[in-house]
Scaffold this active site. Structure first.
Site, PDB file in Angstrom:
ATOM      1  CB  CYS A  33      -1.011  -0.003   1.123  1.00 44.10           C
ATOM      2  SG  CYS A  33      -0.259   0.314   2.730  1.00 44.10           S
ATOM      3  CB  ALA A  34       0.286   4.786   0.555  1.00 38.38           C
TER       4      ALA A  34
END
Lengths: 99, 432
Positions: A8-9
């Protein structure tokens, strides 16, 4: 041993899901390695993955991931499962992807 | 109608998010800054320790001689942040180009160019020291130069690699050594270019490249960063992206870094020096006030769920999401409620961060809240602690007020979705 990698980020919210998935894996008696990383580490950490899962918030990067690893199964985690942190369901999905 | 609207937005927003996150310049700057985290954190801790505005404490560290030692650490971290930034931005840029297998060499060359344009000699007349460099070029004002050179130098360097204008070693030479040789031509040519640039700058009224860049950019950039409108636009952009389920922070963070990192560093330098903080809006604002609890400003919503949910679904989600929310991790709520593509929750999702920001801005203007000190806390720092570390106890108390505000914004909307969920659960139970 199968290696499931989530991106994810920042790898932060995904690591919450990873701990739920690990608990589910233990319960189901599945022998696998599950880890979460930031997308910045895609090249390094994706290389050893048997299966790549993306957080729904970075689904727009899916094309980039499939181009980088055309031979690996890549999927975006279902939004509801992700939000409710349904580790077992996501793990089952991943196991299905790896056959 | 809504479906069409959503489809249209997805078609424009996803490619936009893609394009922005694929921009090499934005990626280099944001990647370069994130690699600086250890240096920024060490500097922030030192600034905090030396600048903590409590008289007893200040007297103590001054009398036992600890203060200069702590200040020494700040000098080599926060006050020289541009020196580290130019290297790591240069490396992050090179990593995306064809010269990526020699990115360390490119980063070193970038550092050399940065140093080349800095004049030697400090002071004037009797007190002049010829063999000294003013460290002021390495601090926050140098960040602009660092960002520009960090992008430009690797691009020029890459031209040599791309068109194969490098010294080639015979096949038997180890790649390590061959790489070193291949850097000679680009590094030499770049040196010539930047020595010329340096000389040309001395002909201008600015004197140096740093002062030229700072002089030309400072005014337009600071009017941009000082305006709350810029901040509001970034905030809206980020949360609208989140509404479509796209990680807005990842996309807006590069802009936030580019515009609000330098003001934050200036505040840190000032705090360490015991001076008044110069900048109101800094990057710190994003996490401490505006996006309290993560995107959508959702601690208030987590509280709604944790204490007032009637449906099983939101009771469960409340338990799952409240702790992450207190640490600014909003994904369980964003995807669990969900807020994504949920028209009913769009209004509070946009309004909550906006009101948090505007009310904090007004409270700072009228002097109730202090200027935040510019410390860059990593995501995951719990609420209240983030307020306390960046603005003292007043800011921590204010965060509690903001949570109440978020609660008030979300509550009526939460009641609606909760009621809906209760009915769905009833219908499901009746079926079984």
């Amino acid at each position: 041993m199968k290696n499931i990698v989530l991106f994810c980020a920042a790898g932060m919210s995904t690591s919450l899901l990873v701990s739920k998935m690990q608990a589910a894996a233990k319960e189901m008696g599945v022998d696998c390695q599950i880890a979460a990383y930031s997308l910045n580490e895609l090249t390094a950490k994706g290389a050893d993955a048997d299966c790549i899962l993306l957080g729904p918030q970075v689904r727009y990067q899916k094309d980039k991931v499939t181009t980088a690893f055309p031979d690996k199964p890549v999927a975006v985690i279902d939004m509801r499962l992700y939000g409710m942190m349904k580790g077992k369901e996501v793990l089952e999905e991943a196991l299905k992807m790896m056959g | 109608m809504m479906d069409k609207f959503q489809a249209a937005m997805e078609k424009t927003l996803i490619p936009l998010a893609n394009k922005l996150s694929a921009s090499r310049i934005l990626r280099a700057i944001s990647g370069g800054f994130s690699a600086l985290l250890p240096i920024i954190m060490v500097g922030a801790i030192a600034s905090l320790l030396s600048g903590l505005n409590i008289e007893v404490y200040q007297n103590l560290i001054t009398s036992i001689g600890l203060k200069p030692i702590i200040t020494y650490v700040t000098t080599y971290t926060t006050n020289m942040i541009a020196l580290y930034a130019v290297f790591s931005i240069g490396k992050a840029m090179a990593d995306q180009l064809e010269c990526k297998n020699q990115s360390t060499l490119v980063a070193l060359t970038t550092l050399l160019m940065f140093l080349l344009v800095i004049p030697t000699g400090v002071g004037e007349g009797e007190t002049a020291v010829a063999s000294a460099i003013s460290t002021s070029y390495f601090g926050a004002p140098g960040l602009f130069t660092a960002m520009i050179l960090g992008c430009v130098v690797p691009i020029i360097y890459n031209l040599f690699v791309k068109y194969n204008i490098v010294i080639k070693m015979p096949d038997g030479v180890p790649p390590q050594i061959a790489n070193g040789f291949s850097a000679i031509i680009p590094a030499t040519v770049l040196t010539v270019i930047f020595v010329i640039v340096r000389q040309l700058c001395t002909l201008t009224s600015f004197g140096t490249l740093n002062d030229l860049i700072y002089g030309l950019l400072r005014a337009p950039l600071s009017s941009l960063t000082e305006s709350p409108i810029t901040f509001v636009i970034l905030l809206l952009f980020c949360n609208i992206l989140w509404f479509f389920g796209i990680h807005g922070g990842m996309v807006t963070m590069s802009f936030l870094n580019m515009l609000y990192m330098a003001p934050a560093m200036e505040n840190l330098e000032a705090m360490a020096a015991g001076e008044a903080l110069p900048n109101l809006l800094t990057k710190t604002w994003w996490f401490t006030f505006a996006q309290l609890g993560g995107s959508g400003g959702i601690i208030g919503l987590a509280v709604c769920m944790f204490f007032f949910a009637k449906s099983e679904r939101y009771k469960t989600l409340g338990k799952i999401s409240i702790l992450p929310a207190l640490c600014s991790i909003s994904e369980p709520i964003v995807f669990g409620v969900p807020l994504v593509l949920n028209v009913m929750m769009l209004i509070p999702m946009i309004l909550s961060p906006l009101l948090c920001f505007l009310s904090s801005y007004i409270m700072t203007l009228i002097g109730v809240l202090p200027y935040l000190n510019g410390i860059q806390l990593s995501t995951g720092t719990p609420v209240f602690l983030s307020g306390f570390l960046t603005g003292g106890w007043v800011a921590a108390v204010w965060q509690a007020v903001l949570i109440a505000l978020q609660f008030a914004v979300y509550f009526p909307f939460f009641r609606m979705v909760d009621k809906q969920a209760v009915e769905e659960e009833k219908a499901l139970a009746a079926k079984e």
